[in-house]
Design an enzyme around this catalytic site. Structure first.
Site, PDB file in Angstrom:
ATOM      1  N   ASP A  89       0.797  -1.230   0.000  1.00 45.19           N
ATOM      2  CA  ASP A  89       0.000   0.000   0.000  1.00 45.19           C
ATOM      3  C   ASP A  89       0.822   1.269   0.000  1.00 45.19           C
ATOM      4  O   ASP A  89       0.470   2.259  -0.626  1.00 45.19           O
ATOM      5  CB  ASP A  89      -0.957   0.013   1.192  1.00 45.19           C
ATOM      6  CG  ASP A  89      -0.231   0.201   2.513  1.00 45.19           C
ATOM      7  OD1 ASP A  89       0.666  -0.598   2.819  1.00 45.19           O
ATOM      8  OD2 ASP A  89      -0.560   1.154   3.254  1.00 45.19           O
ATOM      9  N   ASP A  96       5.430   0.413   3.559  1.00 48.06           N
ATOM     10  CA  ASP A  96       5.645  -0.822   4.308  1.00 48.06           C
ATOM     11  C   ASP A  96       5.446  -2.011   3.381  1.00 48.06           C
ATOM     12  O   ASP A  96       5.375  -1.867   2.164  1.00 48.06           O
ATOM     13  CB  ASP A  96       4.702  -0.884   5.514  1.00 48.06           C
ATOM     14  CG  ASP A  96       3.242  -0.688   5.115  1.00 48.06           C
ATOM     15  OD1 ASP A  96       2.885  -1.023   3.961  1.00 48.06           O
ATOM     16  OD2 ASP A  96       2.455  -0.192   5.941  1.00 48.06           O
ATOM     17  N   GLU A 148       5.616   9.965   3.350  1.00 44.28           N
ATOM     18  CA  GLU A 148       5.346   8.603   2.882  1.00 44.28           C
ATOM     19  C   GLU A 148       4.411   8.658   1.683  1.00 44.28           C
ATOM     20  O   GLU A 148       3.432   9.401   1.672  1.00 44.28           O
ATOM     21  CB  GLU A 148       4.718   7.762   3.993  1.00 44.28           C
ATOM     22  CG  GLU A 148       4.517   6.305   3.598  1.00 44.28           C
ATOM     23  CD  GLU A 148       4.048   5.436   4.761  1.00 44.28           C
ATOM     24  OE1 GLU A 148       4.156   4.199   4.677  1.00 44.28           O
ATOM     25  OE2 GLU A 148       3.570   6.007   5.766  1.00 44.28           O
TER      26      GLU A 148
END
Length: 638
Positions: free
Chosen positions: A82, A85, A480
């Site tokens: 996603d 991670d 991120e």
């Protein structure tokens, strides 16, 4: 001092970068949307899980997750990670594929002309192939692979993972309507994408979508209650009502079955479809604005049948959201001083890309049907919506107070320390030495050097409400990237790169035009003019740069897109500027057309004056494939 300048000539036009009070204005940069689009598809390749194909362009990645699902006796290899991670979360992954598919549906011809269609189809199919595996029975959906807490406790390449790859599912005993309905929407939307090119695959997707919708609707429950493991990562805040309407809308698009039209009509109130907030709500957790825009399309297409009034109610919600985005309502969307929509502190660009896609698509729906939008009693042209979507995308690509691109790999200044495990650790293809859980944190997460692998095309979370951004690896909130940031922006980039502007004189859509952007036949013209008033006491000195950026044909008709930059070289500000031209028959973006005077334009209302040394841009489409002759009817030096 004040001087009036009347009736002089110039050759100009431009783009408004922001139309909110106190917003930052910057000279428009010519962004390469085609490059940004290509990079976006490369990002999806970098997020792949499973065995990678031979044409993989993110070559620093390698095979990973090859035994996913093995402990549960099912093949769950594939899909996408996603974000930064190594967990596969079905809910946001499904939203990503739905938005990707929608972008392909709306801008397929542009993607094809740009040589990106196959990459788009591959990106969608990489997701749906996995969804088929994850849905082995009508009332079973595997909704997560990997364990969030243990995964986040380690900093490892996906190729090295030693963290548990536990798989979690929903079923009739432990249902989850949000994730089941969103996956149904994704597969239904994808079935439209493959309907002509691969009808058998499309039919398979419709079957899965139908079963998943029935499962979600019959066994209604919040998926994060049945699967508490997701609550701290992708917990459902809005509930499942929006996903049920959303899935039904997409199944209607995929099947034309009146059951789904009746469903969205009869459940409009009960499922909250008409209880809008007046602003755009479109994200992996909230689909209401998507429902409203799809319903508006059905209404404009004339396929609402006897349910016209019900679909008009949905459209009212869409119109309120568009007016809010434009800043022309009692509840305008919040913006930073740089003009960026600001919805939330965490990963704000996720909301920005989603809103931008809806705005662009809605503008194109209006254009297609020769309609306009009315906000607070003022008529808004569809081109103004597209210009707003473009302004948001331009901000992401670097037209912002920091001149910093929030898409990795685009431009000369972009994030070097993206919060991403695979990108921040030396590629396994370069150094195959195992990188352990703790060693990853010590040797790579805390490494002061930029990421060794460029996560090309990734859209990070973005700046804060003050347009500030910290490019550090521990900036999880803004640094991120995520697939669901990029899903919606693909459609907008395809639209902008393909320049599917339409001619207002003919009312015909130009989405199938063949574009020749930035090719050898493009022209660039610079004109320096001194514009005199009625006496020699006052001179209006403007530097005017005019650039023909693209050309296309529609049948025998020829069209050009022209971008101009106008710079005030006077020692004083210019106010009350009125431009006039009888040749601007097509869309004009960035100027305000005076009501009742189709050939006269003023600066946007929020731009009170062009200060000394300032520049502004605007864009027009020439329906004669040549530059327009623009005259200055009025100007005031102050």
């Amino acid at each position: 001092m004040a001087g009036s300048i009347m009736g002089q000539k110039c050759f100009t036009l431009i783009i408004l970068l922001s139309c909110c009070s106190g917003c930052f204005f910057q000279q428009s940069l010519a962004h390469d949307y085609a490059q940004a689009l290509d990079l976006s598809f490369q990002y999806f390749e970098a997020q792949r899980s499973g065995p990678l194909p031979s044409n993989q362009r993110a070559t620093w990645r390698a095979d990973s997750g090859l035994e996913d699902g093995k402990d549960q006796g099912i093949d769950l290899v594939g899909g996408y990670y996603d974000a930064g991670d190594n967990v596969k979360f079905q809910f946001p992954m499904a939203y990503t594929i739905t938005t990707l598919a929608w972008g392909v549906i709306e801008y397929r011809s542009q993607l094809d002309q740009l040589g990106q269609l196959q990459y788009a189809l591959d990106a969608v199919k990489w997701g749906t192939d996995y969804f088929i595996k994850a849905h082995p029975e009508p009332n079973v959906l595997w909704a997560e692979v990997g364990d969030g807490p243990t995964d986040h406790a380690c900093w490892m390449r996906p190729e090295d993972m030693t963290t548990p790859r536990t798989a979690y599912k929903i079923d009739a005993s432990n249902p989850g309507s949000e994730v089941a309905a969103e996956t149904a929407a994704a597969m239904a939307a994808a079935s439209v994408v493959f309907k002509d090119s691969d009808p058998d695959y499309s039919s398979t997707l419709v079957t899965h979508a139908t079963q998943l919708f029935n499962f979600a609707d019959k066994f209604r429950a919040n998926y994060d209650v049945s699967m508490p493991v997701v609550k701290d990562f992708y917990g459902s805040v809005n509930g499942y009502n929006d996903e049920l309407l959303w899935a039904a809308m997409w199944l209607l698009a995929a099947t034309s079955d009146p059951y789904y039209q009746n469903y969205v009509v009869q459940n409009a109130v009960a499922l909250g479809g008409l209880a809008g907030t007046g602003s755009i709500q479109f994200s992996w957790d909230s689909k209401y604005s998507g429902v409203h825009v799809l319903a508006s399309k059905i209404l404009m297409d004339g396929t609402s049948g006897l349910n016209t009034d019900a679909f008009k109610a949905y459209q009212t919600q869409a119109e309120s959201a568009m007016c809010s985005a434009l800043g022309m309502s009692a509840t305008p969307m919040k913006r930073t001083s740089g003009g960026l929509f600001h919805v939330q502190a965490w990963n704000n660009l996720h909301d920005v890309t989603g809103a931008s896609f809806l705005i662009a698509a809605y503008g194109d729906y209006l254009t297609r049907h020769s309609q306009t939008l009315t906000c607070s009693g003022q008529i808004v042209q569809p081109s103004e919506l597209v210009a707003l979507a473009q302004q948001q995308v331009d901000y992401i690509l670097g037209t912002n107070p920091k001149s910093f691109s929030y898409m990795v790999g685009y431009g000369t200044s972009f994030p070097q320390f993206t919060h991403h495990r695979g990108a921040s650790i030396v590629s396994i293809t370069t150094d195959s030495a195992f990188v352990a859980c703790d060693a990853g944190y010590e040797e790579w997460f805390q490494n002061p050097k930029p990421n060794p692998n460029v996560l090309a095309g990734a859209v990070v979370g973005g700046p804060d409400q003050n347009d500030d951004y910290t490019d550090e690896r521990d900036n999880v909130q803004g640094g991120e990237s995520a697939t669901y940031n990029s899903g919606p922006i693909v459609g907008v980039l395809a639209r902008l790169a393909g320049s599917s502007l339409s001619s207002s004189s003919s009312g015909s859509e130009l989405s199938e035009a063949v574009m020749h952007t930035n090719d050898s036949t493009s022209t660039y013209a610079q004109q320096n003019q001194q514009m005199r008033g009625e006496t020699d006491e006052y001179d209006l000195k403007l530097d005017i740069h005019q650039e023909l950026v693209s050309r296309w044909r529609r049948g025998k008709a020829r069209f050009s897109k022209v971008v101009c930059t106008v710079t005030n070289r006077n020692e004083h500000a210019v106010e009350k500027l009125i431009l006039t031209s009888d040749e601007l028959k097509g869309p004009v973006i960035g100027l305000h057309r005076l009501r009742g005077r189709k050939n006269s334009f003023t600066l946007p209302k929020k731009l009170k004056a062009l200060q000394a040394g300032e520049s502004f841009n605007f864009t027009y489409v020439s329906v004669k494939a040549m530059k327009a002759d623009i005259s200055v009817k009025q100007a005031l030096l102050v």
